[in-house]
Design a protein around this motif. Sequence first.
Motif, PDB file in Angstrom:
ATOM      1  N   GLY A  99       0.785  -1.221   0.000  1.00 51.92           N
ATOM      2  CA  GLY A  99       0.000   0.000   0.000  1.00 51.92           C
ATOM      3  C   GLY A  99       0.815   1.268   0.000  1.00 51.92           C
ATOM      4  N   GLY A 100       2.132   1.158   0.071  1.00 55.51           N
ATOM      5  CA  GLY A 100       2.939   2.360   0.044  1.00 55.51           C
ATOM      6  C   GLY A 100       4.100   2.328   1.020  1.00 55.51           C
ATOM      7  N   VAL A 101       4.647   3.477   1.354  1.00 59.20           N
ATOM      8  CA  VAL A 101       5.817   3.616   2.234  1.00 59.20           C
ATOM      9  C   VAL A 101       5.529   4.706   3.254  1.00 59.20           C
ATOM     10  CG1 VAL A 101       8.273   4.153   2.380  1.00 59.20           C
ATOM     11  CG2 VAL A 101       7.382   2.924   0.390  1.00 59.20           C
ATOM     12  N   VAL A 102       5.823   4.426   4.537  1.00 62.06           N
ATOM     13  CA  VAL A 102       5.684   5.432   5.591  1.00 62.06           C
ATOM     14  C   VAL A 102       6.974   5.453   6.391  1.00 62.06           C
ATOM     15  CG1 VAL A 102       3.174   5.272   5.764  1.00 62.06           C
ATOM     16  CG2 VAL A 102       4.625   3.787   7.162  1.00 62.06           C
ATOM     17  N   SER A 103       7.185   6.516   7.134  1.00 60.24           N
ATOM     18  CA  SER A 103       8.405   6.629   7.946  1.00 60.24           C
ATOM     19  C   SER A 103       8.105   7.367   9.248  1.00 60.24           C
ATOM     20  CB  SER A 103       9.513   7.356   7.166  1.00 60.24           C
ATOM     21  OG  SER A 103       9.129   8.693   6.914  1.00 60.24           O
ATOM     22  N   GLN A 104       8.992   7.143  10.204  1.00 62.66           N
ATOM     23  CA  GLN A 104       8.899   7.859  11.480  1.00 62.66           C
ATOM     24  C   GLN A 104      10.313   8.051  12.002  1.00 62.66           C
ATOM     25  OE1 GLN A 104       5.578   6.727  13.906  1.00 62.66           O
ATOM     26  NE2 GLN A 104       6.633   7.210  15.792  1.00 62.66           N
ATOM     27  N   THR A 105      10.542   9.153  12.711  1.00 64.35           N
ATOM     28  CA  THR A 105      11.899   9.523  13.139  1.00 64.35           C
ATOM     29  C   THR A 105      11.964   9.647  14.655  1.00 64.35           C
ATOM     30  OG1 THR A 105      12.255  10.728  11.084  1.00 64.35           O
ATOM     31  CG2 THR A 105      13.727  11.239  12.917  1.00 64.35           C
ATOM     32  N   VAL A 106      13.125   9.206  15.225  1.00 63.55           N
ATOM     33  CA  VAL A 106      13.415   9.443  16.626  1.00 63.55           C
ATOM     34  C   VAL A 106      14.856   9.930  16.715  1.00 63.55           C
ATOM     35  CG1 VAL A 106      14.170   7.076  17.088  1.00 63.55           C
ATOM     36  CG2 VAL A 106      13.385   8.507  18.965  1.00 63.55           C
ATOM     37  N   THR A 107      15.084  10.940  17.545  1.00 62.91           N
ATOM     38  CA  THR A 107      16.417  11.538  17.659  1.00 62.91           C
ATOM     39  C   THR A 107      17.016  11.238  19.019  1.00 62.91           C
ATOM     40  OG1 THR A 107      15.851  13.328  16.138  1.00 62.91           O
ATOM     41  CG2 THR A 107      17.729  13.697  17.602  1.00 62.91           C
ATOM     42  N   VAL A 108      18.291  10.816  19.028  1.00 61.97           N
ATOM     43  CA  VAL A 108      19.042  10.553  20.252  1.00 61.97           C
ATOM     44  C   VAL A 108      20.148  11.595  20.341  1.00 61.97           C
ATOM     45  CG1 VAL A 108      20.463   8.928  21.530  1.00 61.97           C
ATOM     46  CG2 VAL A 108      18.547   8.094  20.150  1.00 61.97           C
ATOM     47  N   ASN A 109      20.117  12.367  21.403  1.00 58.04           N
ATOM     48  CA  ASN A 109      21.126  13.397  21.623  1.00 58.04           C
ATOM     49  C   ASN A 109      22.301  12.806  22.401  1.00 58.04           C
ATOM     50  OD1 ASN A 109      19.569  15.612  20.476  1.00 58.04           O
ATOM     51  ND2 ASN A 109      18.232  15.365  22.259  1.00 58.04           N
ATOM     52  N   VAL A 110      23.513  13.006  21.892  1.00 60.77           N
ATOM     53  CA  VAL A 110      24.714  12.437  22.510  1.00 60.77           C
ATOM     54  C   VAL A 110      25.587  13.561  23.038  1.00 60.77           C
ATOM     55  CG1 VAL A 110      26.777  11.036  22.141  1.00 60.77           C
ATOM     56  CG2 VAL A 110      24.632  10.443  20.990  1.00 60.77           C
ATOM     57  N   GLU A 111      25.877  13.473  24.338  1.00 58.37           N
ATOM     58  CA  GLU A 111      26.781  14.444  24.954  1.00 58.37           C
ATOM     59  C   GLU A 111      28.200  13.894  24.931  1.00 58.37           C
ATOM     60  OE1 GLU A 111      25.483  15.368  28.837  1.00 58.37           O
ATOM     61  OE2 GLU A 111      23.488  16.056  28.220  1.00 58.37           O
ATOM     62  N   ALA A 112      29.167  14.727  24.685  1.00 60.37           N
ATOM     63  CA  ALA A 112      30.567  14.293  24.638  1.00 60.37           C
ATOM     64  C   ALA A 112      31.009  13.787  26.003  1.00 60.37           C
ATOM     65  CB  ALA A 112      31.457  15.442  24.191  1.00 60.37           C
TER      66      ALA A 112
END
Length: 367
Positions: free
Chosen positions: A106-119
């Motif tokens: 039926g098609g293509v979907v996407s979802q995003t999650v961001t991980v913040n990395v501290e030095a």
Amino acid sequence: MKRSFKNTLKIGFVIACIMTLFCANIGAASAAYEPPKMPRVFSFKASSTNVTMGETVVLSWITANATSVEIIGLEKTPEEALPLIGSIEVWPLASTSYVLIAKGPGGVVSQTVTVNVEASGDVEIEYFKASSSNILLGETVTLSWKTCCAKSIKIIGLEKEPEETLPLSGTLEVFPMATTTYILQAVGFNGEMVTKTVTVNVNQAKPAEIKYFTASPEECYEGEDVTLSWSVENAKAIAIRDLKTGLAATDSIVVNPTSTTTYVLEAYGYDGSHVTAEVTVNVKEKPVITSFTASATEVSKGQLVTLKWTTENATKCEIVTNDGLVLPNRPANGQISITPNHTRTFTLKAYDGDTVIAEQSITITVK
């Protein structure tokens, strides 16, 4: 001409009927057709969205109506296809946006999650040490270490490469064949490398030497406790023949021999030497009183009575009475005549050396 016209009409009628049925079937098929459903991403999340460099994060997801999923942004490509519902561990070295793409008919979907990395902080080796810095050839040593803010570590000088990746903090048993300096290298997430060294001195093996091997006591009765003690130097293996293996260099054990036994201590050196020492424990038979009799047990005052006795394994005997009379240094087998003037109990004691081992009593009643 009229007949041809009639045939034409008939043919046209048949064609019209066929077309009508065909159009009806197409309409029915069109009414039953359903387009494929669009893929859905019900959930795509990270176990933590704020981490320190070097920490791991678990990405998890749930999809529907999809035939395949992929994640953009992973540090390395998975060896197998990702499941439609599942999770994966990641270790971002910098802030990263992971994109889940779900594909289906039926098609293509996407979802995003961001991980913040501290030095993280600077890489550091808190310690790197050996369980012993001086050993004999053939002995093993345990290296131990602890690092902070390291991405990876390596030890230079190992006799063979480890089968698995070394932990950032841990231990490793090594077996140097010569004096060796081991170098621990720790690499930080920023590429910085720090090192620490430890040296293990390997001394050439000396022949095994038995300093002493004793038994205490060296004589005993059947089943009694005897302590075997020993001290050995420069040995890689120590055993008492036919009794026990894997003994410590200096130790003792308790044995209970049932007959005279010779114990053999064996020591094997790192240089291939083999030395032995022996100690014999003599197991004696206990003295026993086989008989102790009186010629009469009821007598008149002043009447002569003879006491007789026989023993086995006794070195001497002694007769004592209940009122304190002592007749010492009697033979192991013998007799004695007495004239009791009052009732007395006579006790025969059988000795082994200076120790009383067996006793037996008899009472003479004076009427």
